[in-house]
Write a protein that holds these residues in place. Structure first.
Motif, mmCIF file in Angstrom:
data_model
loop_
_atom_site.group_PDB
_atom_site.id
_atom_site.type_symbol
_atom_site.label_atom_id
_atom_site.label_comp_id
_atom_site.label_asym_id
_atom_site.label_seq_id
_atom_site.Cartn_x
_atom_site.Cartn_y
_atom_site.Cartn_z
ATOM 1 N N SER A 318 31.205 28.241 -22.910
ATOM 2 C CA SER A 318 30.879 27.581 -21.490
ATOM 3 C C SER A 318 32.084 26.632 -20.888
ATOM 4 O O SER A 318 32.407 27.017 -19.779
ATOM 5 N N TYR A 325 36.486 29.946 -14.050
ATOM 6 C CA TYR A 325 35.685 30.564 -12.952
ATOM 7 C C TYR A 325 35.036 29.246 -12.002
ATOM 8 O O TYR A 325 34.510 29.526 -10.945
ATOM 9 N N ALA A 329 29.904 29.617 -10.745
ATOM 10 C CA ALA A 329 29.927 31.152 -11.092
ATOM 11 C C ALA A 329 29.244 31.061 -12.485
ATOM 12 O O ALA A 329 28.460 31.934 -12.779
ATOM 13 N N VAL A 330 29.717 30.331 -13.331
ATOM 14 C CA VAL A 330 29.222 30.171 -14.625
ATOM 15 C C VAL A 330 27.588 30.002 -14.656
ATOM 16 O O VAL A 330 26.778 30.676 -15.404
ATOM 17 N N ARG A 332 25.469 30.856 -12.298
ATOM 18 C CA ARG A 332 24.682 31.966 -11.803
ATOM 19 C C ARG A 332 24.683 32.916 -12.807
ATOM 20 O O ARG A 332 23.653 33.671 -13.045
ATOM 21 N N ALA A 333 25.788 32.911 -13.605
ATOM 22 C CA ALA A 333 25.747 34.134 -14.717
ATOM 23 C C ALA A 333 24.608 33.673 -15.714
ATOM 24 O O ALA A 333 23.867 34.796 -16.196
ATOM 25 N N ALA A 336 21.260 34.457 -14.365
ATOM 26 C CA ALA A 336 21.092 35.902 -14.552
ATOM 27 C C ALA A 336 20.585 36.473 -15.691
ATOM 28 O O ALA A 336 19.650 37.261 -16.043
ATOM 29 N N LEU A 337 21.239 36.031 -16.782
ATOM 30 C CA LEU A 337 20.956 36.266 -18.196
ATOM 31 C C LEU A 337 19.381 36.055 -18.646
ATOM 32 O O LEU A 337 18.814 36.613 -19.188
ATOM 33 N N GLY A 367 22.153 32.676 -22.281
ATOM 34 C CA GLY A 367 22.435 32.189 -20.856
ATOM 35 C C GLY A 367 22.193 30.760 -20.654
ATOM 36 O O GLY A 367 22.676 30.175 -19.886
ATOM 37 N N LEU A 370 24.990 28.873 -20.896
ATOM 38 C CA LEU A 370 25.834 28.733 -19.519
ATOM 39 C C LEU A 370 25.390 28.137 -18.579
ATOM 40 O O LEU A 370 26.002 27.636 -17.785
ATOM 41 N N THR A 455 22.634 29.814 -5.598
ATOM 42 C CA THR A 455 23.445 30.417 -4.610
ATOM 43 C C THR A 455 23.638 29.769 -3.272
ATOM 44 O O THR A 455 24.704 29.981 -2.687
#
Length: 485
Positions: A318, A325, A329-330, A332-333, A336-337, A367, A370, A455
């Motif tokens: 992380s 990034y 961005a991290v 949101r990734a 999503a996971l 995730g 992250l 977001t």
């Protein structure tokens, strides 16, 4: 990173480990506690709830008092209270003594946890070192949760449940011994800088009443007066508290802090994420025990790979991704996971094979490694030296409220679905699995909302034009034009 800062980070991490460890270790020992102390089923739930109500309701006040009286002083006092209460819990021979000890543990935890992040961000003001420090902090939380599940089963089986509390004593003693020389001294702002007594009473009473009602939902249901009266009372008191902050001479929670989009957005995202993660942290363990037939120790070991993945990602991956990034961005990734993980858990069969059906999905819990570091950085980004303890307390408060809501909502949905499937004629394992599937799907929905909030609310701020550039000159000229009437 200077050696004194590393030592201070180690002290904060050890304290966090102790608090998280205590929160997870006791859940595995609950059957043994019930048998030994002759708890009723309703009374047994208060071994967890007494701690949660005290902890969650006092975090915001403790964080602000840390800013006013000194964060180091609050940290040391909280650690002492928690360690003494752990000794009392470990020696408890009656339900009343154990519940009183758990309430005192919650008070000590609130005093310590509320200012821990505030001390950390003061030690590491910004940049790569703060990212690394928060990664260590996040790793410690994941390690405490996984270690608690494993140790809870091992200590209960090998010794007895008393040791699930007594294990806190050497950790607490070490933290108290090192806190003096390791943590930076701070005198605080003084009570006159922000000690509105009415605000303190409103938020503490409101949170305590609300949490009291929420944690009783699995026992009483949402429509019971035992739920509705405290929840509505708590909501009313918290609303009055927020209204008062705009009028108080020395507000407990300055409205300017909540106007920072990163702070408000990060706390909302955390509340939704923590509520959803109850579906993974608790319901997967219940599936392994109630359906697959695992014992307590084996369940803890089965959950260990997910916790190792979370810890490794939060500590090693992380910080590098954030540096490259950015936090948003991290975050949101990671969300999503987690959505993908809970969606896949809705397809796990009743008599699942651990290696084939559960292990690959559980590794997606990485995730969360992250999610937590960037979320922590964003939540603390609007705090200055004066308000670091308050921002820390607010972040921890939303975490505890989210956890309580997750338990209340998802466990109620799972139980209702299980009862309905049982009435329709499904066998007990299939009915339980159907209930867990509904909770997993609901958790995935909450995480999707968290991703949407991240977001929309945590967009990267537009940088101001550099002075002297054409863009800055154009903006200056535009502001100087007098409108034609």
């Amino acid at each position: 990173m200077p050696s004194t800062s590393r030592l201070a980070l180690g002290v904060i991490a050890a304290s966090t480990l102790m608090i998280i460890l205590d929160g997870s270790i006791v859940t595995v020992a609950m059957p043994a506690i019930q048998s030994d102390l002759d708890f009723s089923p309703g009374g047994l739930s208060w071994v967890v709830n007494a701690y949660l109500v005290a902890f969650g309701s006092l975090l915001l006040l403790a964080g602000r008092l840390g800013d006013l009286l000194g964060r180091k002083r609050m940290f040391v006092a909280g650690t002492a209270v928690f360690t003494a209460a752990s000794l009392l819990a470990g020696l408890a021979a009656t339900p009343a003594v154990l519940l009183a000890a758990r309430f005192l543990q919650g008070i000590g935890s609130a005093m310590t946890a509320a200012v821990g992040l505030g001390i950390l961000v003061s030690l590491f003001p910004s940049g790569r070192e703060r990212a690394r420090a928060i990664a260590v902090f996040s790793f410690t939380g994941a390690a405490g949760a996984s270690l608690g599940q494993v140790l809870g089963g091992a200590l209960t089986d090998a010794l007895d449940w008393h040791w699930t509390f007594l294990i806190n004593l050497p950790i607490g003693a070490a933290v108290l011994a090192l806190a003096g020389p390791a943590l930076p001294a701070d005198r605080g702002l003084g009570l006159r800088a922000g000690a509105d007594a009415w605000s303190a009473g409103l938020i503490t009473t409101g949170l305590m009443a609300g949490l009291y009602g929420i944690v009783g939902v699995p026992t009483h249901g949402w429509a019971s007066p035992l739920t509705l009266v405290p929840v509505l009372t708590g909501a009313a008191l918290v609303t009055v508290f927020f209204l008062r902050q705009f009028r108080a001479r020395t507000p407990l929670l300055p409205p300017t802090l909540l106007k920072v989009r990163a702070v408000a957005g990060a706390n909302l995202v955390q509340l939704l994420t923590v509520a959803a993660m109850f579906a993974f942290q608790v319901l997967v363990a219940l599936h392994l025990q109630n359906v697959v037939g695992y014992g307590a120790a084996r369940t803890g070991l089965a959950m260990l790979p997910a916790a190792v993945a979370i810890g490794a990602v939060s500590l090693l991956v992380s910080p590098r991704l954030i540096g490259r990034y950015g936090e948003r961005a991290v975050l949101r990734a990671g969300l999503a996971l987690l959505v993908a993980m809970l969606v896949l858990l809705t397809r796990v069969p009743a008599h699942a094979d651990y290696v084939r059906d559960l292990l690959p999905v559980m590794l997606l819990a990485a995730g969360f490694g992250l999610v937590l570091p960037p979320l922590t950085q964003l939540a603390m980004s609007g705090a200055d030296e004066r308000d670091a303890g308050l921002a820390s307390g607010l972040f921890n408060t939303t975490q505890q409220v989210g956890s309580a809501l997750g338990v209340a909502v998802l466990s109620t949905l799972a139980a209702a679905r299980t009862d309905a499937l049982t009435r329709y004629g499904d066998a007990r394992p299939e009915a339980l699995t159907g209930g867990y599937h509904l909770a997993f799907a609901t958790g995935a929905g909450l995480l999707a909302l968290a991703l949407l909030a991240a977001t929309l609310l945590l967009r990267r701020p537009t940088p101001s034009p550099t002075p002297g550039t054409p863009e800055a000159i154009g903006m200056s000229e535009a502001r100087s034009i007098t409108p034609v009437s």
